[in-house]
Design a protein around this motif. Structure first.
Motif, PDB file in Angstrom:
ATOM      1  N   PRO A  38      55.079  37.262  36.080  1.00  0.00           N
ATOM      2  CA  PRO A  38      56.440  37.114  35.564  1.00  0.00           C
ATOM      3  C   PRO A  38      57.467  37.627  36.568  1.00  0.00           C
ATOM      4  O   PRO A  38      57.214  38.598  37.288  1.00  0.00           O
ATOM      5  CB  PRO A  38      56.436  37.989  34.307  1.00  0.00           C
ATOM      6  N   LEU A  39      58.612  36.957  36.612  1.00  0.00           N
ATOM      7  CA  LEU A  39      59.621  37.288  37.624  1.00  0.00           C
ATOM      8  C   LEU A  39      60.041  38.754  37.561  1.00  0.00           C
ATOM      9  O   LEU A  39      60.287  39.375  38.590  1.00  0.00           O
ATOM     10  CB  LEU A  39      60.852  36.388  37.437  1.00  0.00           C
ATOM     11  N   ASP A  40      60.106  39.307  36.350  1.00  0.00           N
ATOM     12  CA  ASP A  40      60.589  40.692  36.280  1.00  0.00           C
ATOM     13  C   ASP A  40      59.483  41.702  36.575  1.00  0.00           C
ATOM     14  O   ASP A  40      59.705  42.903  36.522  1.00  0.00           O
ATOM     15  CB  ASP A  40      61.275  40.970  34.934  1.00  0.00           C
ATOM     16  N   GLY A  55      63.985  33.653  40.638  1.00  0.00           N
ATOM     17  CA  GLY A  55      62.997  32.590  40.761  1.00  0.00           C
ATOM     18  C   GLY A  55      63.244  31.725  41.981  1.00  0.00           C
ATOM     19  O   GLY A  55      62.406  30.931  42.378  1.00  0.00           O
ATOM     20  N   GLU A  90      67.159  40.917  38.607  1.00  0.00           N
ATOM     21  CA  GLU A  90      65.844  41.378  38.172  1.00  0.00           C
ATOM     22  C   GLU A  90      64.875  40.240  37.894  1.00  0.00           C
ATOM     23  O   GLU A  90      63.700  40.464  37.661  1.00  0.00           O
ATOM     24  CB  GLU A  90      65.981  42.258  36.923  1.00  0.00           C
ATOM     25  N   ARG A  91      65.367  39.029  37.874  1.00  0.00           N
ATOM     26  CA  ARG A  91      64.472  37.898  37.589  1.00  0.00           C
ATOM     27  C   ARG A  91      64.783  36.765  38.553  1.00  0.00           C
ATOM     28  O   ARG A  91      65.378  35.765  38.170  1.00  0.00           O
ATOM     29  CB  ARG A  91      64.669  37.376  36.157  1.00  0.00           C
TER      30      ARG A  91
END
Ligand code: ADP
Ligand code: MG
Length: 597
Positions: free
Chosen positions: A291-293, A90, A87-88
Motif C-alpha cells: 500500500p502506498l502509505d 502513486g 503520504e500516498r
C-alpha cells in the motif's frame, strides 16, 4: 570568508545537480514523466551517450498549451496537491523539479499535444532562461522532449562525464529498469540511430525475455508470494546457474520504482545462503507491491531509496518468498510447485529458439569411458562462472514428469550413481547429493532446537587439537551443544567428545571435532551471527562428512540416498550451488544414437 546567500542561479544549479547527475538521470526522469502521463508507448533516442542529445517521446495525455511554460518552472507539478497527499504517492514525480532542473543544465524543447486538441505546441528553454513564447509544433498526441548539450552551462559537471560508451551503458541500464517494471508499456531505445531495445507490450515474462534475453529468462525461477498487503513477484536465478564472475543483474522494484535497499539485498542473500557458495552472486529481479502509505518515497533526491513503515515484515517476507522458490528445486517438486509465471517464461524461451538442453555435455567423452573428465570440465566451467554451457547439466529438465530419481542400477567410476527412471537415465553426483541431504538434515535438527539430535558415545573419545582450536570450540559451546556435540576440555590441546549429532554418528568422532574446529576457524567476519555461524559450520561439516569420492556404495545405500533426495528441499544442487543430478531422457538418448542418420 563571510557568509553570503548564494545567488539564485547558482543555488538552482547546485540543486539540479542532485537530480541530474548524468544523461541516464535525464532519461529516467523523462521516461517516468511519460509513465505518469499514462503513455502506452515510450521512444527513447540518444546520441553520443546522451551528452549530445536525448529525445523522449510518448503517447501520454499531453500538456495543455497554457501550461507548457509552467511545466518548466521549479516546483511546478500536476501530481501533488496537498501535504496529506505526500503520504500516498502513486506517481513517479511529485516534486516538480525534474524539468526545471534539466532546463538549468541543458537546452530543452518541450512539444506536446493533448488528445482531442487540434494542434501541438512547444516551448524552449536554454540554461534556465525559459522562452515564454508558445509556438505551434508538428506533434502527434503525446509529448516529445528534446534535450541537447547536457551540462554545457556547467563545465564542472561536464568534466565528470565518462566516455560515450560508459554514459550510454548507464542510459541503457536506466531504460532496462523502467522496461522491466512496466511490461504493458512498449519501449524502444536507440543510440546513434541504432535500435538497441524494442520491447512490445506483453506479460512480465515476455518482458523479461525481451529485456534480459531468452537465455537469461530460461534459467530463472519464478517468485510469487502474498503476505497480507505485501506481494513479492519476480524471478531469482537458479543457484546452479549463478556465476562468480561478471556482475549479475540484481533489480529490486517497490511499487514499480527501482530502488536500492541494502537490507533487502541482504534478505535475498540470506535466502540464497543455504544453496550458494560464499561469494557467488545470483541474479534476481523482484517486484514488491505494497500500500502506498506503507512506504515513504520522499527520502532521496533521485528517489532511489525508500523507507518502509514496517521494515522487518518486508524483509522477512522477501526472504521467505525467495527461499520458497529456491526450495522448489528438489526432484519431486519440479513440476507441481512451480508458479504459473514460470511456465509462461518457459514458453517464451521455447518460442525464441532451441532449448539449450541439447548442447554442452560432452557425450563423446562419456561414450569413450571418461565420465570423470567430462564431468570435471563442466564443473571447472561452472566455478569459472561460464554459465551458458552449464545448460546441459541443468538439474531439472522442465518437461520431465515428477517421477523421482528412479531405481539405482549401480555406480559409475565411484563418482556417480546410475539410476533408471521411467523417463530415461539419471546420473547423480554421489558426494554432492549426500552433502545436500546431510546439510538439510542437520539444519532441520538445528531449527527444531537440537532436542534428540545428540548421540551419546558409550566411551568418550579423546581428540587432540591445537590449543587455539580448543579455545574456539569452547567459545562456540552453546552452538555446538545445540548441534548435538558435548565436549570437555581435558588438556590445553585436547577435548573429550561425549556426544555427536545423530546424523553424523557413523563417523570418527575425533576427526569430526577436528573438522568442526576448522570450520569455526574459517568462519569470517560476517559469520558473527549465531545463525550464520551455525550455517557455516553445518555446511562445512556436511561437506566433509559426505561420502568421499572413491568410496563404493551398496545398492541399498544408493537407493537410500535417492529416496532421501526426493524428499529433501533444495536437493537439486549441492551446498556450493552445483547440480547434484542430471537426467537424460530416452528421446535424448535415442536422438544421440540416431544422430548420424
Ligand atoms: P513532476 O514529475 O515531479 O511533477 P516534472 O518537472 O518532472 O515534475 O514535470 C512537471 C510537470 O510537467 C508534471 O507534473 C506534468 O504535469 C508535466 N509533464 C512533464 N512531462 C510530461 C509528459 N511526458 N506528459 C505529460 N505531462 C508531462
Ligand atoms: Mg517528473
Amino acid at each position: 570568508m563571510s557568509i553570503r546567500i548564494l545567488d539564485q542561479a547558482l543555488a538552482s544549479q547546485i540543486a539540479a545537480g542532485e537530480i541530474i547527475e548524468r544523461p541516464a538521470s535525464v532519461v529516467k526522469e523523462l521516461a517516468e514523466n511519460s509513465l505518469d502521463a499514462g503513455a502506452s508507448c515510450i521512444d527513447i533516442a540518444v546520441e553520443a551517450g546522451g551528452v549530445r542529445k536525448i529525445v523522449v517521446s510518448d503517447d501520454g495525455e499531453g500538456i495543455a498549451r497554457g501550461e507548457l511554460a509552467l511545466a518548466l518552472a521549479p516546483h511546478a507539478t500536476s501530481k501533488l496537491a496537498s501535504a496529506e497527499a505526500l503520504e500516498r504517492i502513486g506517481s513517479f514525480g511529485f516534486r516538480g523539479e525534474a524539468l526545471a532542473s534539466i532546463a538549468q543544465v541543458a537546452r530543452l524543447r518541450l512539444a506536446s499535444r493533448q488528445a482531442g486538441s487540434e494542434a501541438g505546441w512547444l516551448v524552449e528553454a536554454d540554461a534556465a532562461r525559459v522562452d515564454e513564447t508558445v509556438r505551434p509544433a508538428a506533434q502527434p498526441a503525446g509529448t516529445t522532449i528534446t534535450i541537447e548539450e547536457l551540462f554545457f552551462s556547467v563545465p564542472a559537471r561536464r568534466k565528470f562525464l565518462r566516455r560515450e560508451a560508459t554514459e550510454f551503458a548507464h542510459v541503457a541500464e536506466a531504460v532496462r529498469r523502467l522496461a522491466l517494471a512496466h511490461p504493458a508499456v512498449a519501449f524502444t531505445l536507440r543510440h546513434n540511430g541504432r535500435t538497441l531495445l524494442k520491447a512490445a507490450s506483453g506479460t512480465p515474462a515476455e518482458r523479461l525475455a525481451a529485456v534480459m534475453g531468452a537465455d537469461f529468462a530460461g534459467v530463472m525461477l519464478a517468485v510469487d508470494a502474498l503476505r497480507g498487503p505485501l506481494t513479492v513477484r519476480g524471478w531469482v536465478e537458479r543457484p546452479t546457474q549463478a556465476g562468480g564472475g561478471r556482475k549479475p543483474a540484481q533489480h529490486l522494484f517497490v511499487n514499480g520504482r527501482w530502488v536500492h535497499d541494502r537490507a533487502l539485498r541482504h534478505a535475498i542473500g540470506d535466502a540464497y545462503r543455504d544453496v550458494l557458495f560464499h561469494g557467488r552472486q545470483p541474479a534476481w529481479i523482484l517486484f514488491l507491491e505494497l500500500p502506498l502509505d506503507a512506504v515513504d518515497v520522499n527520502v532521496h533526491p533521485a528517489k532511489h531509496e525508500v523507507r518502509f513503515r514496517d521494515q522487518r515484515a518486508v524483509y522477512a517476507t522477501v526472504r521467505e518468498a525467495v527461499s520458497a522458490s529456491l526450495s522448489g528445486t528438489h526432484p519431486m517438486a519440479r513440476d507441481g510447485a512451480r508458479p504459473a509465471a514460470d511456465t509462461a517464461d518457459r514458453r517464451s524461451t521455447a518460442a525464441s529458439g532451441p532449448e539449450p538442453e541439447a548442447r554442452g555435455f560432452d557425450w563423446t567423452k562419456l561414450a569413450a569411458g571418461e565420465p570423470a573428465a567430462g564431468y570435471r570440465a563442466a564443473e571447472a566451467e561452472a566455478s569459472a562462472g561460464a554459465a551458458p554451457r552449464m545448460g546441459a547439466l541443468r538439474a531439472a529438465p522442465p518437461t520431465a514428469p515428477p517421477s523421482g530419481l528412479g531405481r539405482a542400477l549401480g555406480q559409475l567410476g565411484s563418482l556417480f550413481i546410475v539410476a533408471e527412471s521411467d523417463k530415461g537415465l539419471i546420473l547423480v553426483d554421489t558426494h554432492a547429493a549426500h552433502e545436500r541431504v546431510l546439510y538439510e538434515g542437520l539444519k532441520r535438527a538445528w531449527d527444531e532446537g537440537g532436542r534428540g539430535a545428540a548421540q551419546r558415545l558409550l566411551v568418550p573419545v579423546e581428540a587432540t587439537l591445537d590449543p587455539l582450536a580448543v579455545d574456539a570450540l569452547l567459545d562456540a559451546e552453546a552452538l555446538l551443544g545445540k548441534l548435538g556435540f558435548e565436549l570437555d576440555r581435558i588438556a590445553p590441546g585436547a577435548v573429550a567428545v561425549r556426544s555427536v549429532p545423530v546424523l553424523l554418528a557413523g563417523l570418527d568422532p575425533a576427526g569430526l571435532v577436528g573438522e568442526v574446529a576448522d570450520a569455526l576457524g574459517k568462519a569470517g567476519e560476517d559469520d558473527r551471527l549465531v545463525s550464520s555461524l551455525a550455517d557455516r559450520v553445518l555446511a562445512d561439516v556436511a561437506c566433509r562428512a559426505a561420502v568421499r569420492s572413491g568410496r563404493r556404495l551398496t545398492l541399498a545405500e544408493m537407493e537410500g540416498l535417492l529416496r532421501r533426495m526426493e524428499t529433501t528441499p533444495r536437493s537439486d544442487q549441492c551446498n556450493h550451488g552445483r547440480p547434484t543430478w542430471v537426467e537424460f531422457s530416452l528421446e535424448e538418448l535415442d536422438k544421440f544414437f540416431r544422430r548420424g542418420q
